[in-house]
Motif scaffolding. Structure first.
Motif, PDB file in Angstrom:
ATOM      1  N   PHE A 259      73.844 -50.191  20.174  1.00 38.54           N
ATOM      2  CA  PHE A 259      73.078 -49.661  21.084  1.00 38.54           C
ATOM      3  C   PHE A 259      71.774 -49.512  20.367  1.00 38.54           C
ATOM      4  O   PHE A 259      70.672 -48.914  21.000  1.00 38.54           O
TER       5      PHE A 259
ATOM      6  N   LYS B 269      84.305 -53.054  27.289  1.00 43.31           N
ATOM      7  CA  LYS B 269      85.355 -53.560  27.713  1.00 43.31           C
ATOM      8  C   LYS B 269      86.662 -53.467  27.040  1.00 43.31           C
ATOM      9  O   LYS B 269      87.856 -53.244  27.456  1.00 43.31           O
TER      10      LYS B 269
ATOM     11  N   SER C 270      85.564 -37.952  26.593  1.00 41.10           N
ATOM     12  CA  SER C 270      84.313 -38.698  25.850  1.00 41.10           C
ATOM     13  C   SER C 270      83.698 -39.633  26.765  1.00 41.10           C
ATOM     14  O   SER C 270      82.531 -39.888  26.853  1.00 41.10           O
ATOM     15  N   CYS C 271      84.574 -40.341  27.438  1.00 45.74           N
ATOM     16  CA  CYS C 271      84.149 -41.486  28.197  1.00 45.74           C
ATOM     17  C   CYS C 271      83.175 -40.922  29.371  1.00 45.74           C
ATOM     18  O   CYS C 271      82.039 -41.433  29.424  1.00 45.74           O
TER      19      CYS C 271
ATOM     20  N   ILE D 241      69.129 -42.946  26.833  1.00 46.96           N
ATOM     21  CA  ILE D 241      69.892 -43.253  25.658  1.00 46.96           C
ATOM     22  C   ILE D 241      68.718 -43.150  24.594  1.00 46.96           C
ATOM     23  O   ILE D 241      69.250 -42.617  23.457  1.00 46.96           O
TER      24      ILE D 241
ATOM     25  N   ARG E 135      75.034 -43.841  31.778  1.00 48.20           N
ATOM     26  CA  ARG E 135      75.661 -45.204  32.240  1.00 48.20           C
ATOM     27  C   ARG E 135      74.967 -45.088  33.760  1.00 48.20           C
ATOM     28  O   ARG E 135      75.334 -44.177  34.339  1.00 48.20           O
TER      29      ARG E 135
ATOM     30  N   MET F 254      83.746 -39.670  20.521  1.00 50.74           N
ATOM     31  CA  MET F 254      84.703 -40.486  20.731  1.00 50.74           C
ATOM     32  C   MET F 254      85.484 -41.037  19.773  1.00 50.74           C
ATOM     33  O   MET F 254      86.768 -41.306  19.507  1.00 50.74           O
TER      34      MET F 254
ATOM     35  N   ILE G 227      87.260 -51.376  24.755  1.00 47.21           N
ATOM     36  CA  ILE G 227      87.662 -49.650  24.852  1.00 47.21           C
ATOM     37  C   ILE G 227      88.449 -49.568  26.119  1.00 47.21           C
ATOM     38  O   ILE G 227      89.469 -48.917  26.180  1.00 47.21           O
TER      39      ILE G 227
ATOM     40  N   SER H 277      72.573 -54.898  32.781  1.00 50.48           N
ATOM     41  CA  SER H 277      72.950 -53.936  31.929  1.00 50.48           C
ATOM     42  C   SER H 277      72.794 -52.714  33.051  1.00 50.48           C
ATOM     43  O   SER H 277      72.021 -52.455  33.920  1.00 50.48           O
TER      44      SER H 277
ATOM     45  N   ALA I 295      72.989 -49.472  31.114  1.00 48.22           N
ATOM     46  CA  ALA I 295      72.522 -48.447  30.209  1.00 48.22           C
ATOM     47  C   ALA I 295      71.309 -47.756  30.673  1.00 48.22           C
ATOM     48  O   ALA I 295      70.407 -48.374  31.017  1.00 48.22           O
TER      49      ALA I 295
ATOM     50  N   MET J 109      92.341 -48.496  26.561  1.00 49.48           N
ATOM     51  CA  MET J 109      92.676 -47.341  27.395  1.00 49.48           C
ATOM     52  C   MET J 109      93.634 -47.899  28.663  1.00 49.48           C
ATOM     53  O   MET J 109      94.847 -46.820  29.043  1.00 49.48           O
TER      54      MET J 109
ATOM     55  N   ILE K 109      90.786 -38.579  24.403  1.00 47.74           N
ATOM     56  CA  ILE K 109      89.891 -39.744  24.362  1.00 47.74           C
ATOM     57  C   ILE K 109      88.988 -39.719  25.619  1.00 47.74           C
ATOM     58  O   ILE K 109      87.930 -39.907  25.426  1.00 47.74           O
TER      59      ILE K 109
HETATM   60  C1  HEC Z   1      78.623 -42.721  23.765  1.00 52.52           C
HETATM   61  C2  HEC Z   1      78.476 -42.910  25.097  1.00 52.52           C
HETATM   62  C3  HEC Z   1      79.650 -43.846  25.661  1.00 52.52           C
HETATM   63  C4  HEC Z   1      81.000 -43.400  25.379  1.00 52.52           C
HETATM   64  C5  HEC Z   1      81.420 -42.363  24.617  1.00 52.52           C
HETATM   65  C6  HEC Z   1      81.768 -44.350  26.238  1.00 52.52           C
HETATM   66  N1  HEC Z   1      81.063 -45.347  27.178  1.00 52.52           N
HETATM   67 FE1  HEC Z   1      81.607 -46.778  28.158  1.00 52.52          FE
HETATM   68  N2  HEC Z   1      79.364 -47.424  28.457  1.00 52.52           N
HETATM   69  C7  HEC Z   1      78.291 -46.653  27.996  1.00 52.52           C
HETATM   70  C8  HEC Z   1      77.193 -47.321  28.353  1.00 52.52           C
HETATM   71  C9  HEC Z   1      75.627 -46.838  27.997  1.00 52.52           C
HETATM   72  C10 HEC Z   1      77.567 -48.259  29.270  1.00 52.52           C
HETATM   73  C11 HEC Z   1      76.475 -49.360  29.789  1.00 52.52           C
HETATM   74  C12 HEC Z   1      76.277 -50.430  28.988  1.00 52.52           C
HETATM   75  C13 HEC Z   1      75.408 -51.448  29.355  1.00 52.52           C
HETATM   76  O1  HEC Z   1      75.559 -51.794  30.678  1.00 52.52           O
HETATM   77  O2  HEC Z   1      74.585 -51.978  28.738  1.00 52.52           O
HETATM   78  C14 HEC Z   1      78.965 -48.243  29.174  1.00 52.52           C
HETATM   79  C15 HEC Z   1      79.943 -49.400  30.110  1.00 52.52           C
HETATM   80  C16 HEC Z   1      81.240 -49.422  29.962  1.00 52.52           C
HETATM   81  C17 HEC Z   1      81.905 -50.330  30.687  1.00 52.52           C
HETATM   82  C18 HEC Z   1      81.603 -51.446  31.318  1.00 52.52           C
HETATM   83  C19 HEC Z   1      81.319 -52.650  30.398  1.00 52.52           C
HETATM   84  C20 HEC Z   1      81.031 -53.912  31.139  1.00 52.52           C
HETATM   85  O3  HEC Z   1      81.646 -54.736  31.311  1.00 52.52           O
HETATM   86  O4  HEC Z   1      79.636 -53.926  31.387  1.00 52.52           O
HETATM   87  C21 HEC Z   1      83.341 -49.891  30.536  1.00 52.52           C
HETATM   88  C22 HEC Z   1      84.566 -50.574  31.111  1.00 52.52           C
HETATM   89  C23 HEC Z   1      83.324 -48.620  29.653  1.00 52.52           C
HETATM   90  N3  HEC Z   1      82.109 -48.319  29.333  1.00 52.52           N
HETATM   91  C24 HEC Z   1      84.412 -47.972  29.319  1.00 52.52           C
HETATM   92  C25 HEC Z   1      84.636 -46.789  28.623  1.00 52.52           C
HETATM   93  C26 HEC Z   1      85.759 -46.040  28.122  1.00 52.52           C
HETATM   94  C27 HEC Z   1      87.098 -46.299  28.750  1.00 52.52           C
HETATM   95  C28 HEC Z   1      85.245 -44.795  27.395  1.00 52.52           C
HETATM   96  C29 HEC Z   1      86.021 -43.993  27.011  1.00 52.52           C
HETATM   97  C30 HEC Z   1      87.429 -44.341  25.946  1.00 52.52           C
HETATM   98  C31 HEC Z   1      83.849 -45.237  27.122  1.00 52.52           C
HETATM   99  N4  HEC Z   1      83.263 -46.239  27.988  1.00 52.52           N
HETATM  100  C32 HEC Z   1      83.096 -44.293  26.544  1.00 52.52           C
HETATM  101  C33 HEC Z   1      78.530 -45.425  27.143  1.00 52.52           C
HETATM  102  C34 HEC Z   1      79.615 -44.727  26.568  1.00 52.52           C
END
Ligand code: HEC
Length: 143
Positions: free
Chosen positions: A79, A37, A133-134, A94, A142, A108, A39, A88, A90, A43, A130
């Motif tokens: 993680f 969140k 990578s998301c 993973i 995810r 990232m 991150i 979750s 996830a 952004m 950046i």
């Molecule tokens: C290395 C892997 C990885 C990268 C890189 C990554 N994410 Fe994620 N992100 C995840 C995973 C896995 C979840 C789910 C986590 C969970 O629900 O347990 C997630 C969940 C989220 C969520 C939801 C959080 C919530 O409240 O549940 C947001 C917002 C998000 N990511 C934004 C970003 C953004 C913006 C970027 C890039 C700048 C990014 N992520 C990069 C793996 C990644």
């Protein structure tokens, strides 16, 4: 009939609200969601400056990039254990592809560390660097 309809509409919106506000029970899952969140919020800050809906502020832009770098560097630790929670998103992959997941997290961090934002015009390229990578990680890991 109308009352019944109103009642079920009310019930429906109440149920949706209840789901949206359901709490994450597992604190380890909450911690990794909080990192994501933060991150996402960083952004968004950059995006608003790029669009011009928020005035460009070099210090705030650098701080946002730092949030991405610092939080993403914590992902491998956050993680590491395969915690579960109904909230979750996830994927179990993973932990079967752990090295790849860590590589994506590291990518990232590296991207965030490499960007430099000097003016509003340079935010777009930074976000692109950046942002890739998301998507790369979310599409595989995810739900
Ligand atoms: C290395 C892997 C990885 C990268 C890189 C990554 N994410 Fe994620 N992100 C995840 C995973 C896995 C979840 C789910 C986590 C969970 O629900 O347990 C997630 C969940 C989220 C969520 C939801 C959080 C919530 O409240 O549940 C947001 C917002 C998000 N990511 C934004 C970003 C953004 C913006 C970027 C890039 C700048 C990014 N992520 C990069 C793996 C990644």
């Amino acid at each position: 009939m109308r009352n019944l309809l109103t009642a079920s509409v009310l019930f429906l919106s109440f149920s949706i609200a209840a789901v949206a506000h359901a709490a994450v029970e597992n604190t380890a899952v909450q911690a990794r969601m909080d990192a994501m969140k933060a991150i996402g919020g960083a952004m968004k800050t950059l995006g608003n400056m790029a669009k011009g809906s928020v005035d460009f502020d070099a210090t705030a832009a650098e701080a946002a990039v730092d949030v991405v770098a610092v939080q993403s560097a914590m992902l491998p630790t956050l993680f590491e254990a395969q915690e579960t929670d109904p909230m979750s998103e996830a994927k179990p992959e993973i932990w079967t592809n752990w090295d790849d997941f860590v590589a994506k997290a590291n990518a990232m961090t590296a991207a965030a560390e490499a960007v430099s934002i000097v003016d509003a015009g340079s935010i777009g390229a930074a976000m692109e660097a950046i942002g890739g990578s998301c998507k790369g990680c979310h599409s595989e890991y995810r739900m």
